[in-house]
Design an enzyme around this catalytic site. Structure first.
Site, PDB file in Angstrom:
ATOM      1  N   LYS A   1       0.820  -1.219   0.000  1.00  0.00           N
ATOM      2  CA  LYS A   1       0.000   0.000   0.000  1.00  0.00           C
ATOM      3  C   LYS A   1       0.852   1.267   0.000  1.00  0.00           C
ATOM      4  O   LYS A   1       0.398   2.309  -0.449  1.00  0.00           O
ATOM      5  CB  LYS A   1      -0.974  -0.024   1.159  1.00  0.00           C
ATOM      6  CG  LYS A   1      -2.018  -1.122   0.984  1.00  0.00           C
ATOM      7  CD  LYS A   1      -3.144  -1.046   1.982  1.00  0.00           C
ATOM      8  CE  LYS A   1      -4.242  -2.033   1.647  1.00  0.00           C
ATOM      9  NZ  LYS A   1      -3.851  -3.447   1.864  1.00  0.00           N
TER      10      LYS A   1
HETATM   11  C1  LIG Z   1      -4.432  -4.557   1.292  1.00  0.00           C
HETATM   12  C2  LIG Z   1      -3.659  -5.810   1.227  1.00  0.00           C
HETATM   13  C3  LIG Z   1      -3.996  -6.863   0.346  1.00  0.00           C
HETATM   14  C4  LIG Z   1      -5.245  -6.822  -0.536  1.00  0.00           C
HETATM   15  O1  LIG Z   1      -5.128  -5.899  -1.572  1.00  0.00           O
HETATM   16  P1  LIG Z   1      -6.422  -5.410  -2.381  1.00  0.00           P
HETATM   17  O2  LIG Z   1      -5.962  -4.278  -3.208  1.00  0.00           O
HETATM   18  O3  LIG Z   1      -7.414  -4.960  -1.314  1.00  0.00           O
HETATM   19  O4  LIG Z   1      -6.946  -6.552  -3.155  1.00  0.00           O
HETATM   20  C5  LIG Z   1      -3.172  -7.980   0.296  1.00  0.00           C
HETATM   21  N1  LIG Z   1      -2.081  -8.073   1.082  1.00  0.00           N
HETATM   22  C6  LIG Z   1      -1.723  -7.102   1.952  1.00  0.00           C
HETATM   23  C7  LIG Z   1      -0.515  -7.285   2.789  1.00  0.00           C
HETATM   24  C8  LIG Z   1      -2.490  -5.928   2.055  1.00  0.00           C
HETATM   25  O5  LIG Z   1      -2.117  -4.962   2.917  1.00  0.00           O
END
Ligand SMILES: *Cc1c(COP(=O)(O)O)cnc(C)c1O
Length: 476
Positions: free
Chosen positions: A115
């Site tokens: 993120k």
């Molecule tokens: C947010 C997140 C996901 C999922 O990603 P999406 O974009 O919501 O599909 C997977 N792994 C981690 C570590 C995350 O923080």
């Protein structure tokens, strides 16, 4: 490039207009009016670029209302040495695990999760747009871990933005808590709520439903439907293909396809992969991996999208994928059906609690390249163990879901890229369980855990939250 709403009720708007606006006024999501094509020759021209240069090019195809030189400055700041090592996104071969397997390192940023890659871009782009418009923004959000800390690290010390982040008291991991609460910038407000994550979300909703409070205090969000996050995520799909093909002779490159496996929850990450594929990046299949909360796996294997209630949502050992409703899926379904059929059929979801698109099931695979699978706690532990013993590398439980499903679909020696969505050290407990012994904390974690923490603790009640915002919100 202009953006319209999936629900058809928004006048076409530019990137910087939709960047600040969350849901469209008609309740839909902003989608690009058309998908910008990228030729193989263009990809080759991008090969020698740094990550931040590539980001300016790719995001620039969508953010056409930001002058190129400004966009380059924004991506240089977002992906510079202050926030990321070099390379920003390393690609490692894992042939020892399975011939052709590669790991795309998306978790090198300040909060050790993918993120950061999108949020650091917003941390530059949003203050830029606010400044241009003479506006301020008070970001109000609730987090169970990864999103909140990525947002705080992206906006810390930025002008014109304050962050009010609610978290459930005592319910995050030590590392997640330390990543958030160790921040000491005056524009970052950590608010621990005496309650669970749903209580935090309900408080955010209650304040958002108060239109006059929201307008008076310029309240906004940076959640996973934000179009800037999607645009910034396309970049690493292009980057990963370029790095995966670097070692090939030039004439072999242009036909070289890869499969990409993506640990998924809200369909944000893999939707960006789908856009990259639609733009012309040679991605053969998108391998969607879920954990036990398999709403998306169900959709891509049956054609039926059936969001679940809270009671049906399990707490798993890959917690950032514990979702019951995939907020970005609406964007994909809009493209799958086209605007007219979408308008006819989308209301079924509200009316019947599920949307049955089994009549389009074939196209999910043949036209859009999706395959999907789900993973269990035992699968996760096995994948962590296998990658560690074969390649001497630690992966986190979310990435382990990706590896599990990738291996299930993988063709021997076909290049198969797994998106690493978090660092193992962030989820040490499950890694310890998988390997049967604790791993020593990396030095940066030891240091982080020792820092003083800053948090206001409130009761599960609107009044103290309103008071905190009234006392600390920025005003234009
Ligand atoms: C947010 C997140 C996901 C999922 O990603 P999406 O974009 O919501 O599909 C997977 N792994 C981690 C570590 C995350 O923080």
């Amino acid at each position: 490039m202009r953006f319209i709403s999936t629900r058809g009720g928004m006048a076409p708007a530019g990137f910087t207009d939709v960047l600040l606006s969350g849901l469209a006024p008609d309740g839909g999501l902003a989608v690009p009016e058309s998908i910008p094509p990228v030729s193989r020759a263009q990809l080759e021209q991008w090969r020698s670029m740094t990550y931040s240069e590539l980001a300016a090019e790719v995001i620039g195809l969508y953010a056409t209302d930001i002058p190129a030189e400004d966009l380059s400055a924004l991506t240089a700041a977002a992906y510079g040495p202050e926030h990321f090592p070099d390379p920003v996104v390393p690609v490692h071969r894992l042939d020892e695990v399975a011939g052709g397997l590669e790991l795309v390192g998306l978790s090198e940023g300040p909060t050790m999760a993918f993120k950061d890659l999108a949020m650091q871009f917003l941390g530059q782009a949003i203050p830029y747009v606010l400044n241009r418009n003479g506006q301020v923004l008070n970001i109000l959000g609730a987090t169970s871990g990864d999103t909140g800390s990525a947002a705080e690290h992206a906006f810390r010390g930025q002008k014109g933005v304050a962050v009010f982040m609610l978290s459930p008291q005592g319910r995050m991991s030590d590392v997640q808590r330390a990543q958030m609460y160790s921040l000491d910038e005056p524009n970052i407000h950590n608010i621990a709520v005496d309650g669970v994550f749903d209580d935090c979300q309900n408080l955010v909703k209650a304040l958002n439903n108060d239109a006059s409070f929201k307008a008076t205090h310029a309240i906004g969000a940076v959640n996973s439907i934000n179009i800037g996050r999607i645009a910034a995520q396309i970049v690493y799909y292009v980057w990963a293909w370029l790095r995966s093909t670097d070692a090939l002779e030039e004439e072999l490159r242009s036909d070289y396809e890869v499969d990409v496996a993506v640990p998924s929850g809200n369909f944000g990450n893999i939707y960006a992969g789908h856009l990259a594929r639609s733009m012309g990046v040679p991605i053969r299949r998108l391998i969607l991996a879920t954990n036990e909360n398999n709403v998306l796996e169900e959709f891509f294997s049956t054609g039926v999208y059936r969001p679940r209630g809270r009671a049906e949502t399990l707490a798993t050992s890959s917690p950032s994928m514990d979702i019951s409703k995939a907020s970005n899926l609406e964007r994909f379904i809009w493209q799958l059906l086209g605007p007219e059929e979408f308008t006819q059929r989308w209301p079924e979801l509200e009316a019947e609690g599920a949307l049955d698109l089994a009549d389009h099931l074939d196209r999910l695979n043949t036209e859009f390249g999706f395959v999907s699978g789900s993973s269990s706690h035992a699968d996760r532990l096995a994948a962590i163990g296998r990658v560690h013993s074969a390649a001497d590398r630690l992966i986190d439980p979310h990435t382990a879901d990706g590896v599990t499903v990738a291996l299930r679909f993988m063709e021997p020696d076909f290049p198969t890229l797994v998106m690493e969505t978090a660092k193992a050290a962030k989820f040490g407990e499950t890694v310890t369980e998988a390997l049967g012994r604790a791993q020593p904390d990396p030095p940066e974690i030891t240091k982080l855990l020792a820092l003083p923490q800053h948090v206001d603790t409130i009761a599960n009640d609107e009044a103290p939250l309103r008071a905190l915002i009234e006392a600390n919100a920025l005003h234009a």
